[in-house]
Write an enzyme that holds these catalytic residues in place. Structure first.
Site, mmCIF file in Angstrom:
data_model
loop_
_atom_site.group_PDB
_atom_site.id
_atom_site.type_symbol
_atom_site.label_atom_id
_atom_site.label_comp_id
_atom_site.label_asym_id
_atom_site.label_seq_id
_atom_site.Cartn_x
_atom_site.Cartn_y
_atom_site.Cartn_z
ATOM 1 N N SER A 207 0.860 -1.180 0.000
ATOM 2 C CA SER A 207 0.000 0.000 0.000
ATOM 3 C C SER A 207 0.891 1.222 0.000
ATOM 4 C CB SER A 207 -0.889 0.015 1.243
ATOM 5 O OG SER A 207 -1.525 1.266 1.410
ATOM 6 N N TYR B 91 -1.811 -0.101 10.680
ATOM 7 C CA TYR B 91 -1.908 -0.555 9.293
ATOM 8 C C TYR B 91 -0.661 -0.161 8.500
ATOM 9 C CZ TYR B 91 -3.630 -0.667 4.445
ATOM 10 O OH TYR B 91 -3.780 -0.899 3.102
#
Length: 246
Positions: free
Chosen positions: A136, A150
């Site tokens: 990501s 995250y």
């Protein structure tokens, strides 16, 4: 990719199901790996004939190990796309707790770790293989959508990708990551709808292109790293973020 075997974890939704569709259209034998039986059934109804489903929670390590050990080596993948993960909860780091970190690592790193280590040896014996891990933009820099737990987990995916690539470089097996920015998957669209108008404008104002990426744009980057042309590309992180991180 004709005749190759491809396993897509998290394959019943989002980028995973898009990758599965494109690989199947190019002649690969595709297996969707997902823990949600309803999502698997719905995905199969939209995909070309011959795509198979494997109901499996890749974070249930003992079950994953047993399943791979019981699988005929000829059925193990030539192409592995680890797409499990995600978190759209925007939480200040001071409000996170250790349980949030454990959750983030479990959901975003553990399955990638396990599936890669279990499937790579068969690829090595064949002398070729493609492993693509979905990281990501969060793992490259920071997140405007999520949280520090995250971000840490996705950064770990990138680090794991690079070490595996280094160790496998002489074998014909390449390992790469794609660091997507905001992509208009169902999950992100739903998160956007839950935002206030002010928050929605704030997010869009941060995006250099003024829009989310499309699913086709996200999938295309993954497909390249699954293909024959990626044979000399390993340990790379392909950024697909519309200029949000350059």
């Amino acid at each position: 990719m004709n005749g190759q075997r491809a396993w897509i974890t998290g394959g019943a939704s989002g980028i995973g199901v898009g990758v599965a569709r494109r690989l199947a259209e190019q002649g690969a034998g595709v297996v969707l790996v997902d823990r949600d039986p309803d999502a698997l059934e719905a995905a199969l109804a939209t995909l070309p004939p011959g795509v198979r489903a494997l109901e499996l929670d890749v974070t249930a390590t003992e079950r994953v190990v047993e399943m791979v050990a019981a699988t005929d080596p000829d059925d193990l993948p030539d192409i592995l796309v680890n797409s499990v993960g995600g978190d759209t909860r925007k939480i200040p780091f001071t409000e996170l707790r250790e349980a949030d970190l454990t959750h983030a690592v479990t959901e975003n790193l553990l399955g990638c770790f396990t599936m890669t280590r279990l499937c790579a040896p068969t690829m090595v014996r064949r002398g070729a293989g493609r492993i693509v891990n979905l990281a990501s933009i969060a793992g490259r820099t920071y997140s405007i959508f999520s949280n520090a737990a995250y971000v840490a987990a996705k950064a770990a995916v990138i680090g794991y990708t690079k070490q595996c690539a280094y160790e496998l470089a002489a074998t014909g097996v390449v390992v790469n990551a794609v660091a997507h920015g905001p992509i208009a998957t169902e999950r992100l669209v739903l998160a956007q709808r839950a935002m206030s108008q002010e928050r929605r404008r704030e997010v869009m104002d941060r995006l250099p292109m003024g829009r989310y990426g499309t699913l086709d744009e996200a999938v295309g980057a993954v497909l390249h790293l699954c293909g024959e042309d990626a044979g000399y590309t390993t340990g790379s992180v392909l950024d697909v973020n519309g200029g949000l991180h350059v």
